[in-house]
Enzyme design. Structure first.
Site, PDB file in Angstrom:
ATOM      1  N   ASP A 125       0.855  -1.181   0.000  1.00 55.48           N
ATOM      2  CA  ASP A 125       0.000   0.000   0.000  1.00 55.48           C
ATOM      3  C   ASP A 125       0.886   1.225   0.000  1.00 55.48           C
ATOM      4  OD1 ASP A 125      -2.578  -0.956  -0.079  1.00 55.48           O
ATOM      5  OD2 ASP A 125      -2.523  -1.494   2.053  1.00 55.48           O
ATOM      6  N   ASP A 130      -3.677  27.175  10.444  1.00 57.18           N
ATOM      7  CA  ASP A 130      -4.123  25.908   9.839  1.00 57.18           C
ATOM      8  C   ASP A 130      -3.540  24.755  10.659  1.00 57.18           C
ATOM      9  OD1 ASP A 130      -4.634  23.724   8.322  1.00 57.18           O
ATOM     10  OD2 ASP A 130      -3.937  24.595   6.430  1.00 57.18           O
ATOM     11  N   GLU A 134      -0.480  19.475   6.577  1.00 60.88           N
ATOM     12  CA  GLU A 134      -0.103  20.176   5.348  1.00 60.88           C
ATOM     13  C   GLU A 134       0.220  21.635   5.654  1.00 60.88           C
ATOM     14  OE1 GLU A 134      -2.713  18.105   5.455  1.00 60.88           O
ATOM     15  OE2 GLU A 134      -2.806  16.904   3.623  1.00 60.88           O
ATOM     16  N   PHE A 159     -10.793  26.281   6.638  1.00 58.09           N
ATOM     17  CA  PHE A 159     -11.130  25.483   5.460  1.00 58.09           C
ATOM     18  C   PHE A 159     -12.532  24.907   5.631  1.00 58.09           C
ATOM     19  CE2 PHE A 159     -11.432  21.427   3.324  1.00 58.09           C
ATOM     20  CZ  PHE A 159     -10.912  21.699   2.079  1.00 58.09           C
ATOM     21  N   THR A 160     -13.333  24.969   4.613  1.00 53.44           N
ATOM     22  CA  THR A 160     -14.617  24.255   4.635  1.00 53.44           C
ATOM     23  C   THR A 160     -14.746  23.475   3.341  1.00 53.44           C
ATOM     24  OG1 THR A 160     -15.883  25.972   3.513  1.00 53.44           O
ATOM     25  CG2 THR A 160     -15.721  26.155   5.915  1.00 53.44           C
ATOM     26  N   THR A 215     -15.993  25.914   0.491  1.00 52.69           N
ATOM     27  CA  THR A 215     -15.079  26.874  -0.153  1.00 52.69           C
ATOM     28  C   THR A 215     -13.829  26.194  -0.666  1.00 52.69           C
ATOM     29  OG1 THR A 215     -14.005  27.324   1.941  1.00 52.69           O
ATOM     30  CG2 THR A 215     -15.855  28.743   1.334  1.00 52.69           C
ATOM     31  N   ARG A 216     -13.450  25.100   0.003  1.00 53.28           N
ATOM     32  CA  ARG A 216     -12.210  24.382  -0.285  1.00 53.28           C
ATOM     33  C   ARG A 216     -11.015  25.337  -0.311  1.00 53.28           C
ATOM     34  NH1 ARG A 216     -13.445  21.195  -5.469  1.00 53.28           N
ATOM     35  NH2 ARG A 216     -11.351  20.331  -5.244  1.00 53.28           N
ATOM     36  N   MET A 217     -11.063  26.311   0.570  1.00 52.80           N
ATOM     37  CA  MET A 217      -9.974  27.278   0.707  1.00 52.80           C
ATOM     38  C   MET A 217      -9.814  27.601   2.181  1.00 52.80           C
ATOM     39  SD  MET A 217     -10.439  30.098  -2.286  1.00 52.80           S
ATOM     40  CE  MET A 217     -12.011  30.609  -1.697  1.00 52.80           C
ATOM     41  N   ASP A 234     -10.151  -5.266   3.121  1.00 52.67           N
ATOM     42  CA  ASP A 234      -8.933  -5.944   2.690  1.00 52.67           C
ATOM     43  C   ASP A 234      -9.039  -7.454   2.884  1.00 52.67           C
ATOM     44  OD1 ASP A 234      -7.455  -3.794   1.873  1.00 52.67           O
ATOM     45  OD2 ASP A 234      -6.605  -3.407   3.860  1.00 52.67           O
TER      46      ASP A 234
END
Lengths: 558, 695
Positions: B317, B354, B358, B384-385, B388-390, B535
């Site tokens: 994986d 943030d 990341e 971030f939401t 909005t993906r920002m 799996d």
């Protein structure tokens, strides 16, 4: 010319001939056993016997066909011998007595050609041609069929069948053995081998004595005798007889005939499994034994001598001067390593260690190059054992040509390598263990006492169980004990291994093929040749060291 | 692993103390009914009994005729034959002893506890009754609160709790187990540290995970593996051949007046049959399982360990195995006219609050590159939401910074400048192709003019040292395939970076299954790791399926190994251990068979030299007398077993290489070594024996 250069020249010539034959003959045989179309005569034969040439046989059926065919063969040869008196061209000879007839029938059907009798005094032309010569072809073709079935086991993937025995048998005889024999017979006739039906001629010699000169269809029989690694002579003296083997060059030619098919079969194997390098590795292993043993045999016959032999320039007792010590030594090596068993000199008269070496050659299991077909399947079984131990050593479940060597494969290979030593050792030991038998063996059969006499008995059982057929000349084997015991040894020594080989072929054929990776043990390199040589020496020959020590080794070191 | 590894680390140091401790066990194994399972050693035991009987009887049967007929000689042979058998049993007992120590520490964790079983479960607060854990049946539902021990293996069906699993895994940091998902499995004997969970029992009493572990490490449930069975057959056949050889000697030798006494024949037989490997075979198998346990891997069968050595395809994986699994900022790619610093500072500002890995990695990268990044920002954080993906910051002065998915940021800036769009697309495509995730950064001044500044490249970081390990695997003939849910572009880039041979992108469980089937149809043996319930089918289908201990019970049930550390890279070690097990067996077999040559040269001349003095020429070792030659061979044969016990337990050295070079090396050491060693050993022992009167 010195013996050294003579040996180099003769060995070189044979190597050249065999080398030139390797690819064309091997390729040809691969085509014969491949998906070739039936000839018209073959189609006729199949229709006659009711065989569907396109249908494959699973291994038990293949085996059953071989057994049935061989049983019929034994009965036929037995009957022909027993009815000799009423058959034409019998030279007035009486029926062969039952014990000898049974022994001889088994001997020729098992490709052994052990002869407990003197042919010119026992067998007429009909028995020789209809009984013995026919089996010379058929038994050799059976050996080829079994070998091809095993190779197909390696080559096929998830297959239930190994081919069709009747087709393999027919093609082996009609397309390989017959054409080659005809060519060989013509060459032998050109060399002076006789071919007639003229019976015995009484002639008066220069000294005034009368001598009976035999005739007979010798050349036709001589060709298949060598080519099919049969070895049963038309005359008692076998290839030492001038009518069977007249000259030095026919001697070399006969050696080449014995070696031709067994040495070309690795090529057939390589072609059929789709990797010629695998064939070269098997050829390499066989060659190591043949060359080393030939050289050692010549050396033992030329250098390790008593006073009288030294004065004569070699161990000349029992040697035909037209072949010389060197030619005889190479013949002796080739005939014992190929399971032919023809002789052009008396192995009994060789120096003790040379006689011992002839036994060791057979004790290797007739795999270098071995009999027609039987040599290939024998060495492949050895390869299975070698691959198993070596494969573990590289950290994988051992595999050979993409086939896993699991418990079943190892069980069958182990049974194969068990069979002959047990037969040889049990036969020899029983000859001395049962008091009544011992009295008969020591009193009647053995020409010599002491160590040499024992060597004669050991040689006889080694020869019979390995289906070689040559004899340490001194032994009188036409006794109830030897006719029976050697008959059993030949029978089991031939057919038990065939059972195990075909079962092995069946389980290999049913397997998937594992892809080759860098983690796979390569089986085409010199490393593998060395491994296989070592395995054969350790597993086969070494087993016999104690019994050899009591005979030829003790005699040779006296 | 604290508990198990600590004891096994102590046990792996092999010394005289262990040998001594294992002696009683070795003596118990002399029972013929047990010996019968090892045909080679059974023959030795029968020979020992026979020789002992003769040693007792000889004084009553008249005077000895030669040195090999003396009472002292026969007793010496008898004693050393018994020692040969004992040494063989000792090897097995020592190997088992190491497992027993581990089992004892496991048993301690299995002490009976009480369980709160729901009489009939409706919700957490249903009525419970107190029962002993051994009375729990499959499907029972129990409640376990903080401070209590989990009474049996099961799945959490309600709640979440932190659990101390150190009794099983040795790992002291607590783990979280919760209902649903792939982390629901709990193991009996582990301790709940906080909260309360409802557990549905999934194992029968006596068949729990710990029970199975105990049985495995003790070797109680050990069955012979396929290769071991095949090897046993070969060894038995060789023994039969040599038995026939020895039985044939006296009738023949009797004819020549060189008949041998029974002790001499027994000595010859024992020296010829492959006793070395026969004695060590089962110890090698037990030690192989043991080595896995020391790596914190439990193989549920020996067959699986062997299969691991045969594996040709490794499915790995991506996340967690090949990469660390969290994307990190790797590069700032500004648009033309924007300085790298401007972009870095803007990206950092948008990430200051943030909390995701990341976001932190963007700050790390900016600081690494030497840009002055403040600790906090004066402004309104925009989290971030999914809509909005920002995320970003609205400064007090009205200016704004945003980072996020390309299309969303582009829409936010409202720009339609063709040149900018084209340039941005170029950078985004380049980053995607390289396996990265592009994060577009834009700012808007207080006046309302928005500009796209550039792109932050987030990359999944490949673990260090993997490339070398994959190269090792390639040399061993093993193909590695990376499995990932990423798109083919990303997958390809990471595959190239990690050095795997192949990859399966956008993989669903069905794809994975299909890949395994396809590989197996091509004759390949497949190994994989997995933890999730989805799996399970693939784990069951794979030839070697390693389930992570953190995984679900379904996964653990389906696989044939469990990794207690839940470290997927362990697969590579497992393959190595499997190979080592086979190599050890093969090498010692070769050694054992090669030994025969020297033993022949010691014993054959000794046996027959009285009748045929010429055979003295074969005694080129110059052994003192027939009696000392035969005894030396027997003693060497016995001592070599003891000498090789450490090797059998440790395993033959293995390094990744091509099969032919491994074979060459092992043939040299164990083949040639096996040929030469006994010549030296027998000669040395003979020198010592020759000092004793009567030999």
């Amino acid at each position: 010319m010195s013996d050294l250069w003579l040996a180099v020249l003769q060995l070189g010539t044979i190597v050249l001939v065999i080398g030139l034959l390797y690819r064309p003959l091997g390729n040809y045989m691969a085509r014969v056993y491949g998906p070739a179309k039936d000839l018209r005569i073959e189609r006729g034969l199949y229709r006659l016997v009711g065989v569907d040439s396109s249908s494959g046989q699973a291994w038990p059926i293949y085996l059953r066909s071989i057994i049935a065919f061989s049983v019929v063969g034994v009965l036929a040869v037995y009957l022909v011998q027993r009815t000799q008196a009423i058959l034409p061209y019998s030279l007035g000879l009486p029926p062969v007595e039952p014990g000898l007839a049974w022994n001889t029938a088994i001997s020729f059907v098992t490709n052994t050609n052990w002869q407990s009798y003197s042919p010119e005094q026992t067998m007429g032309y009909t028995v020789q041609l209809v009984g013995l010569a026919v089996q010379n072809f058929l038994s050799a073709a059976v050996g080829l069929a079994v070998a091809v079935a095993l190779v197909r086991g390696f080559a096929s993937v998830r297959s239930r069948t190994l081919g069709n025995f009747w087709v393999d048998l027919t093609r082996g005889v009609l397309r390989i053995l017959l054409p080659l024999s005809i060519v060989a017979a013509v060459i032998l006739i050109a060399g002076g081998v006789i071919q007639n039906f003229s019976g015995f001629h009484d002639v008066t010699t220069i000294t005034g004595a009368t001598q009976s000169i035999p005739g007979g269809p010798v050349a036709s029989q001589e060709a298949i005798k060598e080519l099919g690694t049969n070895g049963g002579g038309f005359f008692n003296a076998n290839s030492a007889h001038p009518f069977e083997n007249p000259r030095a060059w026919t001697n070399l030619f006969e050696i080449a005939l014995m070696l031709a098919i067994p040495f070309a079969l690795p090529r057939t194997f390589g072609r059929l499994v789709g990797d010629n390098r695998q064939g070269y590795a098997i050829l390499g292993t066989m060659s190591v034994f043949w060359i080393a043993s030939s050289a050692l045999m010549v050396w033992l016959q030329v250098s390790v001598l008593g006073t009288a032999a030294k004065a004569a320039g070699g161990a000349l007792e029992g040697i035909e001067t037209r072949f010389g010590v060197v030619g005889s030594a190479i013949f002796a090596t080739s005939t014992t390593l190929t399971s032919t068993g023809a002789v052009d000199s008396m192995h009994d008269s060789f120096t003790p260690l040379a006689g011992g070496l002839a036994m060791v050659d057979m004790m290797l299991g007739e795999v270098a190059p071995g009999g027609v077909g039987s040599g290939l399947y024998g060495i492949l079984v050895m390869a299975v054992i070698a691959v198993f131990v070596a494969g573990l050593m590289v950290g994988r479940t051992p595999e050979y040509l993409g086939k896993k060597m699991g418990a079943r494969e190892i069980k069958l290979a182990s049974l194969y390598i068990l069979t002959t030593p047990v037969l040889v050792l049990a036969g020899t030991a029983l000859s001395f263990a049962i008091p009544a038998v011992k009295a008969d063996v020591v009193g009647t059969s053995m020409a010599n006492g002491g160590l040499h006499g024992y060597s004669e008995v050991l040689y006889a059982f080694t020869s019979a169980a390995n289906n070689n057929g040559s004899a340490f000349a001194g032994l009188t084997a036409n006794t109830p004990w030897f006719n029976t015991a050697l008959g059993v040894a030949m029978l089991l020594g031939r057919f038990l291994p065939i059972v195990f080989v075909l079962a092995l072929a069946g389980s290999l054929a049913a397997q998937d093929r594992i892809p080759q990776t860098a983690g796979t043990l390569p089986t085409h390199r010199p490393q593998f040749i060395g491994l296989l040589v070592g395995t054969i020496v350790l597993v086969s020959a070494l087993t016999y060291l104690p019994v050899l020590a009591l005979g030829p080794i003790a005699e040779g070191l006296q | 692993m604290t508990t198990i590894a600590a004891t096994s680390a102590g046990a792996s140091a092999f010394g005289p103390r262990q040998l001594f401790a294992a002696l009683p066990g070795a003596a118990q194994k002399l029972d013929p009914r047990l010996m019968w399972h090892n045909p080679v050693m059974f023959i030795v035991e029968v020979g020992a009994v026979l020789t002992t009987a003769l040693a007792v009887a000889t004084p009553f049967m008249g005077a000895a005729t030669d040195s090999t007929g003396s009472v002292a000689f026969i007793w010496a042979i008898a004693v050393w034959l018994w020692l040969t058998v004992v040494f063989a049993n000792l090897a097995e007992a020592v190997a088992e002893g190491r497992g027993k120590a581990q089992a004892a520490s496991l048993r301690a964790s299995r002490t009976s506890t009480m369980a709160n079983r729901y009489i009939s479960f409706v919700n957490e607060d249903s009525e419970t009754e107190l029962v002993a854990s051994v009375e729990l049946r499959l499907g029972d539902i129990v409640s376990v609160s903080a401070g209590e021990t989990v009474p049996g293996d099961g799945d959490v069906i309600r709640g979440i709790a932190s659990i101390d699993e150190s009794a099983i895994t040795g790992e002291s940091a607590p783990v979280v187990r919760e209902s649903g998902g792939d982390r629901s499995a709990v193991t009996g004997g582990t301790l709940v540290l906080s909260d309360r969970v409802v557990v549905k029992i999934t194992s029968k009493p006596g068949e729990t995970f710990v029970d199975r572990m105990i049985a495995l490490v003790e070797g109680a449930s050990r069955q012979k593996t396929p290769n071991e069975i095949a090897l046993n057959i070969l060894l038995a056949s060789l023994s039969i051949v040599f038995l026939v050889v020895v039985l044939a000697i006296n009738p023949i030798a009797g004819y020549s007046g060189a008949a041998q006494s029974v002790p001499v024949l027994v000595a010859l037989l024992v020296c010829l049959i492959p006793t070395t490997i026969g004695a060590l075979l089962s110890a090698i198998g037990i030690a192989g399982m043991d080595r896995l346990v020391q790596h914190n891997v439990l193989a549920l069968s020996g067959r699986a360990v062997e299969a691991a050595g045969d594996v040709t395809t490794l499915l790995l994986d991506k996340t967690g195995t090949i990469t660390y699994g969290n994307r990190r900022a790797a590069e700032f790619a500004p648009l033309a006219g924007v300085s790298s610093e401007t972009l870095a500072i803007a990206a950092a500002a948008a990430s200051l609050s943030d909390p995701t890995p990341e976001g932190k990695s963007i700050l790390d990268l900016a600081r690494e590159q030497g840009h002055g990044i403040p600790e906090s920002v004066a402004g309104q954080v925009v989290p971030f939401t999914a809509q909005t993906r920002m995320s970003g910051v609205d400064y007090a002065d009205g200016s704004q910074v945003r980072k996020g998915a390309g299309s969303m940021v582009a829409a936010w800036t409202g720009t339609s400048d063709a040149r900018t769009t084209q340039e941005l697309d170029g950078i985004v495509t380049r980053i995607s192709e390289a396996g990265g995730t592009p994060l577009v950064v834009a700012s808007r001044t207080a006046a309302g003019a928005a500009t796209v500044l550039g792109v932050v490249c987030l990359k999944d970081v490949v673990k260090t040292g993997l490339k070398e390990r994959f190269a090792d695997l390639r040399r061993m003939g093993i193909r590695t395939v990376m499995i990932t849910g990423d798109n083919p572009l990303t997958a390809k880039a990471i595959a190239a970076e990690a050095g795997v041979d192949d990859y399966l992108a956008e993989a669903t469980p069905e794809d994975k299954m299909a890949l395994i089937r396809k590989e197996q149809e091509g004759g390949n043996l497949v190994a994989m790791t997995g933890d999730g319930t989805n799996d399970a089918p693939a784990l069951a289908q794979a030839d070697v399926g390693v389930a992570m201990n953190t995984g679900t019970s379904a996964a653990k049930e389906a696989g044939n190994m469990v990794d207690l550390d839940s470290d997927p890279t362990k697969l590579i070690d497992i393959v190595r251990i499997g190979k080592q097990l086979l190599i050890t067996r093969g090498s010692l077999t070769t050694f054992s068979i090669a030994n025969d040559v020297a033993k022949y040269f010691a014993i054959i001349p000794a046996m027959f030299v009285a009748s045929y003095p010429g055979l003295a020429a074969l005694n080129f070792m110059g052994l003192h007398s027939p009696a000392s030659a035969i005894l030396s061979a027997v003693i060497f044969n016995a001592l070599v077993i003891v000498a090789l016990i450490p090797l059998a337990l440790r395993g033959v050295a293995y390094r990744a290489a091509k099969a032919s070079s491994i074979l060459g090396r092992n043939l040299l050491i164990y083949g040639l070594g096996g040929l030469i060693a006994p010549f030296v050993g027998i000669k040395l022992i003979d020198l010592v024996i020759s000092l004793f009167p009567g030999f």
